[in-house]
Design an enzyme around this catalytic site. Structure first.
Site, PDB file in Angstrom:
ATOM      1  N   LYS B  96       0.840  -1.092  -0.035  1.00 44.52           N
ATOM      2  CA  LYS B  96      -0.020  -0.037   0.007  1.00 44.52           C
ATOM      3  C   LYS B  96       0.816   1.099   0.162  1.00 44.52           C
ATOM      4  O   LYS B  96       1.435   1.559   0.973  1.00 44.52           O
ATOM      5  CB  LYS B  96      -0.730  -0.244   1.247  1.00 44.52           C
ATOM      6  N   ALA B 184      -9.568   5.749   3.182  1.00 42.28           N
ATOM      7  CA  ALA B 184      -9.124   6.831   3.861  1.00 42.28           C
ATOM      8  C   ALA B 184     -10.456   7.784   4.222  1.00 42.28           C
ATOM      9  O   ALA B 184     -11.154   7.966   3.358  1.00 42.28           O
ATOM     10  CB  ALA B 184      -8.342   7.688   3.631  1.00 42.28           C
TER      11      ALA B 184
END
Lengths: 65, 257
Positions: B96, B184
């Site tokens: 990531k 997020a």
């Protein structure tokens, strides 16, 4: 020799990364190491010779998002 | 079934492992979420410390796939080095990719991000880039070799949910064939359901579960919301209308006066 290990200054006499890790009680196949911004793979640590002023990072798995 | 870099993924919920009240609650939350992928990081180990080993052992026992992150990196060089170290520790080429550009908003530095993605993809990494909803940056990331894109829906940890639905809708429409994961900014299960209804393939969240009053119960709630959002997307939700439309047939209505 003076090393910066995970941001802290240490005076040590060990000549290789492997012996330094062992002397400082770092153990475990989950550790990753870098010296002066370059990765030092697990199998390279025994022959990796340290120099005065080396910046050593010792990282471990941690929680992350 | 969702495919990420040739790997079939059963659950469309990816879960972070940070900020839980205890390791045991983290373990229970991961199980309750039914996720197949958890994010992890690398941090400095203090001399003699065994915290990393204990954590790693617990994650391995959960039987989930790990997605290491490069959280906290501010340059492509830092992120590439962290990815190399993560590959050695976690024995995975999944990464990531986070390259932070701003301390307050934690928004990505998209220039460094694209550069890091280009290097890592060329080295064989399977890159999951944390990015904004900027279409041009998304295209650059695909050109760099990414096969998954992870736009934010709000700043990390803000719990605001999708603040720019129009941009997310455009993102989905612009990249119809690319697996898209909203990463997020999700705060509540309804946020996760909303982006799944838009057609996003999965969501990645952490604080929304870890910081909840009961993280394990919240993990269950998110699992249900993600599934509901996905099912709704496939079922073809109605578009909003300006005017009322009676749901009960008008024909056959009794006349009383």
């Amino acid at each position: 020799m003076t090393f910066i290990i995970n941001g802290e200054t240490h005076e040590r006499q060990e000549e290789t990364l492997a012996t330094l890790l062992s002397a400082l009680d770092y153990e475990g196949e989950w550790l990753a190491t870098a010296v002066n911004g370059e990765i030092v793979h697990r199998e390279e640590r025994a022959k990796y010779r340290l120099s005065d002023g080396d910046r050593i990072e010792i990282l471990t798995p941690m929680q992350g998002g | 079934m969702l495919k990420l870099y040739d790997t079939d993924i059963e659950s469309r919920l990816l879960l972070g492992t940070a900020r839980y009240p205890s390791p045991e609650i983290l373990r229970q939350a991961v199980l309750a979420s039914r996720t197949g992928i958890v994010t992890v990081s690398l941090r400095r180990e203090m001399a003699g410390g065994r915290t990393g080993g204990a954590f790693f052992s617990m994650i391995r026992d959960l039987g989930v796939r790990v997605l290491p992150n490069t959280a906290g990196c501010h340059t492509a060089r830092e992120a590439v080095l962290t990815a190399h170290m993560a590959r050695e520790v976690f024995a995975t080429d999944w990464i990531k990719l986070e390259v932070i550009g701003h301390h307050d908003t934690l928004q990505p530095d998209v220039f460094e991000l694209v550069e890091a993605a280009r290097i890592l993809c060329a080295e064989g990494f399977r890159v999951f880039p944390y990015t904004t909803e900027d279409l041009g940056v998304g295209e650059r990331l695909l050109e760099a070799g990414c096969q998954v894109l992870m736009p934010w829906c709000a700043p990390i940890g803000s719990a605001m949910g999708p603040v720019n639905i129009g941009a997310l809708r455009s993102y989905r429409a612009h990249f119809p064939e690319v697996p898209l994961i909203v990463d997020a900014g999700i705060g509540r299960p309804s946020h996760a359901a909303a982006v799944m209804e838009l057609g996003f393939d999965a969501v990645l969240l952490n604080t929304a579960v870890a910081g909840a009053g009961d993280p394990v119960a919240m993990a269950v709630a998110f699992a249900g919301a993600v599934e509901a959002g996905r099912a709704a997307c496939l079922a073809g939700p109605l578009e909003p209308r300006d005017m009322a439309v009676p749901s009960t047939p008008v024909i056959g209505k009794a006349v009383f006066s």
